[in-house]
Design a protein around this motif. Structure first.
Motif, PDB file in Angstrom:
ATOM      1  N   GLY A  45     -13.887  45.706 -11.738  1.00  0.00           N
ATOM      2  CA  GLY A  45     -12.670  44.905 -11.660  1.00  0.00           C
ATOM      3  C   GLY A  45     -12.470  44.063 -12.898  1.00  0.00           C
ATOM      4  N   ARG A  46     -13.478  43.994 -13.742  1.00  0.00           N
ATOM      5  CA  ARG A  46     -13.404  43.165 -14.943  1.00  0.00           C
ATOM      6  C   ARG A  46     -12.297  43.617 -15.895  1.00  0.00           C
ATOM      7  N   LEU A  47     -11.808  42.688 -16.687  1.00  0.00           N
ATOM      8  CA  LEU A  47     -10.895  42.999 -17.771  1.00  0.00           C
ATOM      9  C   LEU A  47     -11.570  44.007 -18.704  1.00  0.00           C
ATOM     10  N   GLN A  48     -10.776  44.901 -19.279  1.00  0.00           N
ATOM     11  CA  GLN A  48     -11.356  45.943 -20.131  1.00  0.00           C
ATOM     12  C   GLN A  48     -12.202  45.349 -21.257  1.00  0.00           C
ATOM     13  N   ALA A  49     -11.735  44.286 -21.886  1.00  0.00           N
ATOM     14  CA  ALA A  49     -12.487  43.678 -22.982  1.00  0.00           C
ATOM     15  C   ALA A  49     -13.826  43.137 -22.509  1.00  0.00           C
ATOM     16  N   SER A  50     -13.856  42.609 -21.295  1.00  0.00           N
ATOM     17  CA  SER A  50     -15.099  42.111 -20.735  1.00  0.00           C
ATOM     18  C   SER A  50     -16.039  43.257 -20.376  1.00  0.00           C
ATOM     19  N   ALA A  51     -15.480  44.296 -19.771  1.00  0.00           N
ATOM     20  CA  ALA A  51     -16.298  45.457 -19.418  1.00  0.00           C
ATOM     21  C   ALA A  51     -16.870  46.120 -20.661  1.00  0.00           C
ATOM     22  N   LYS A  52     -16.104  46.133 -21.739  1.00  0.00           N
ATOM     23  CA  LYS A  52     -16.563  46.779 -22.969  1.00  0.00           C
ATOM     24  C   LYS A  52     -17.791  46.086 -23.537  1.00  0.00           C
ATOM     25  N   THR A  53     -17.872  44.770 -23.379  1.00  0.00           N
ATOM     26  CA  THR A  53     -19.060  44.054 -23.861  1.00  0.00           C
ATOM     27  C   THR A  53     -20.313  44.581 -23.182  1.00  0.00           C
ATOM     28  N   VAL A  54     -20.232  44.768 -21.862  1.00  0.00           N
ATOM     29  CA  VAL A  54     -21.365  45.314 -21.115  1.00  0.00           C
ATOM     30  C   VAL A  54     -21.586  46.780 -21.488  1.00  0.00           C
ATOM     31  N   ALA A  55     -20.493  47.529 -21.609  1.00  0.00           N
ATOM     32  CA  ALA A  55     -20.589  48.952 -21.937  1.00  0.00           C
ATOM     33  C   ALA A  55     -21.286  49.166 -23.280  1.00  0.00           C
ATOM     34  N   ASP A  56     -20.899  48.386 -24.269  1.00  0.00           N
ATOM     35  CA  ASP A  56     -21.498  48.540 -25.598  1.00  0.00           C
ATOM     36  C   ASP A  56     -22.988  48.244 -25.569  1.00  0.00           C
ATOM     37  N   ARG A  57     -23.379  47.287 -24.757  1.00  0.00           N
ATOM     38  CA  ARG A  57     -24.790  46.902 -24.689  1.00  0.00           C
ATOM     39  C   ARG A  57     -25.645  48.012 -24.098  1.00  0.00           C
ATOM     40  N   TYR A  58     -25.067  48.776 -23.162  1.00  0.00           N
ATOM     41  CA  TYR A  58     -25.866  49.766 -22.438  1.00  0.00           C
ATOM     42  C   TYR A  58     -25.427  51.208 -22.676  1.00  0.00           C
ATOM     43  N   GLY A  59     -24.680  51.444 -23.726  1.00  0.00           N
ATOM     44  CA  GLY A  59     -24.403  52.807 -24.135  1.00  0.00           C
ATOM     45  C   GLY A  59     -23.297  53.529 -23.392  1.00  0.00           C
ATOM     46  N   PHE A  60     -22.444  52.800 -22.670  1.00  0.00           N
ATOM     47  CA  PHE A  60     -21.303  53.431 -22.003  1.00  0.00           C
ATOM     48  C   PHE A  60     -20.133  53.545 -22.982  1.00  0.00           C
ATOM     49  N   THR A  61     -19.505  54.698 -23.016  1.00  0.00           N
ATOM     50  CA  THR A  61     -18.274  54.859 -23.790  1.00  0.00           C
ATOM     51  C   THR A  61     -17.087  55.137 -22.872  1.00  0.00           C
ATOM     52  N   ASN A  62     -17.357  55.282 -21.566  1.00  0.00           N
ATOM     53  CA  ASN A  62     -16.318  55.571 -20.583  1.00  0.00           C
ATOM     54  C   ASN A  62     -16.235  54.411 -19.593  1.00  0.00           C
ATOM     55  N   ILE A  63     -15.024  53.889 -19.397  1.00  0.00           N
ATOM     56  CA  ILE A  63     -14.857  52.680 -18.576  1.00  0.00           C
ATOM     57  C   ILE A  63     -13.602  52.795 -17.723  1.00  0.00           C
ATOM     58  N   VAL A  64     -13.755  52.610 -16.432  1.00  0.00           N
ATOM     59  CA  VAL A  64     -12.628  52.334 -15.543  1.00  0.00           C
ATOM     60  C   VAL A  64     -12.697  50.833 -15.286  1.00  0.00           C
ATOM     61  N   ALA A  65     -11.723  50.087 -15.759  1.00  0.00           N
ATOM     62  CA  ALA A  65     -11.755  48.623 -15.656  1.00  0.00           C
ATOM     63  C   ALA A  65     -10.460  48.124 -15.022  1.00  0.00           C
ATOM     64  N   ASP A  66     -10.308  46.805 -15.000  1.00  0.00           N
ATOM     65  CA  ASP A  66      -9.113  46.180 -14.429  1.00  0.00           C
ATOM     66  C   ASP A  66      -8.846  46.684 -13.015  1.00  0.00           C
ATOM     67  N   GLY A  67      -9.920  46.851 -12.263  1.00  0.00           N
ATOM     68  CA  GLY A  67      -9.775  47.297 -10.883  1.00  0.00           C
ATOM     69  C   GLY A  67      -9.111  48.648 -10.760  1.00  0.00           C
ATOM     70  N   GLY A  68      -9.299  49.513 -11.762  1.00  0.00           N
ATOM     71  CA  GLY A  68      -8.726  50.851 -11.730  1.00  0.00           C
ATOM     72  C   GLY A  68      -7.450  51.006 -12.519  1.00  0.00           C
ATOM     73  N   TRP A  69      -6.952  49.926 -13.113  1.00  0.00           N
ATOM     74  CA  TRP A  69      -5.678  49.981 -13.827  1.00  0.00           C
ATOM     75  C   TRP A  69      -5.832  50.226 -15.325  1.00  0.00           C
ATOM     76  N   SER A  70      -7.070  50.393 -15.794  1.00  0.00           N
ATOM     77  CA  SER A  70      -7.266  50.796 -17.185  1.00  0.00           C
ATOM     78  C   SER A  70      -8.360  51.858 -17.243  1.00  0.00           C
ATOM     79  N   VAL A  71      -8.199  52.776 -18.196  1.00  0.00           N
ATOM     80  CA  VAL A  71      -9.155  53.869 -18.369  1.00  0.00           C
ATOM     81  C   VAL A  71      -9.478  53.994 -19.846  1.00  0.00           C
ATOM     82  N   THR A  72     -10.768  53.955 -20.160  1.00  0.00           N
ATOM     83  CA  THR A  72     -11.256  54.130 -21.523  1.00  0.00           C
ATOM     84  C   THR A  72     -12.176  55.346 -21.541  1.00  0.00           C
TER      85      THR A  72
END
Length: 254
Positions: A45-72
């Protein structure tokens, strides 16, 4: 084994509580899943920018964020939908008229903005910094991604929020935040032509209910809410008791 597509909630699933820090066993588990050729993504549910911080730390390049309203995908934002600006502005006006402190995140950046100084002491210490601008005009918004407001437990029904989706963050603050993680996952599923049986979702909280019961394999953490465990296909151990590792070993994915 066919390639699996894993979608993990962050708080309470990948990480302990709101720390965003993963147990060593979970980090190792993700490495092995990726080495085996599986797809790994965050679903939060996190904002994409917030989720990306966690993603970058742990090697994720794919993110569904904003409670499903954004896709990276592969580090590129493919879509990011705003909350309904007009409805949010109407709600903010109601909050202001009723002396209820509020703030917004108008852009995809880790920042809250408000013209109400009374929100400052409510702002969670481990969340975004808050910019107080007494001249800030919420009526100028044509897009925004979060609204935050003071709301004691049990007072949600008295808030004139209309159809806006509400998520409680702590005993004092509620967020306007989408609760449709399945929407973003379906977008990824359509992109790759993934059959339901190859999608696996992990979660622990109430905003993960939308991912369960979708025809995908659902795994609830041992520390998950009872409502989630009731509809899960499998219940693993707590996040800090090797929950990810134990589930993935159970199903033979690692």
């Amino acid at each position: 084994m066919s390639r699996k597509y894993f979608f993990f909630d962050i708080d309470g699933t990948l990480s302990t509580g709101l720390t965003t820090m993963m147990p060593d066993s979970a980090v190792k588990c993700l490495d092995l899943l990726r080495q085996a050729g599986h797809f790994t993504a965050i679903a939060t549910g996190r904002l994409q920018a917030s989720a990306k911080t966690v993603a970058d730390r742990y090697g994720f390049t794919n993110i569904v964020a904003d409670g499903g309203w954004s896709v990276t995908i592969d580090g590129k934002i493919l879509e990011m939908q705003s909350l309904p600006a007009d409805e949010c502005i109407r709600f903010i006006d109601w909050l202001r008229e009723n002396d209820i402190p509020w703030a917004v995140s108008p852009e995809n950046e880790k920042l809250c903005v408000t013209s109400d100084k009374n929100y400052l002491p409510l702002a969670p210490e481990n969340y975004f910094p808050v910019l107080w601008d007494p001249r800030y005009d919420s009526h100028a918004l044509d897009h925004l991604y979060k609204v935050y407001f003071r709301c004691a437990v049990g007072e949600e029904a008295s808030m004139q929020s209309g159809s806006l989706p509400l998520v409680r963050y702590n005993p004092d603050v509620v967020f306007v935040e989408p609760k449709e993680k399945q929407r973003g996952i379906r977008r990824v599923q359509e992109m790759y032509g993934i059959p339901d049986e190859d999608i696996v979702v992990f979660g622990d909280g109430m905003n993960d209910l939308c991912m369960f019961g979708q025809g995908w394999l659902s795994v609830a953490m041992g520390n998950a809410r009872p409502e989630l465990k009731e509809i899960a296909d499998y219940i693993t151990t707590d996040v800090d008791k090797d929950g990810l590792w134990n589930a993935c070993r159970h199903f033979g994915w690692i």
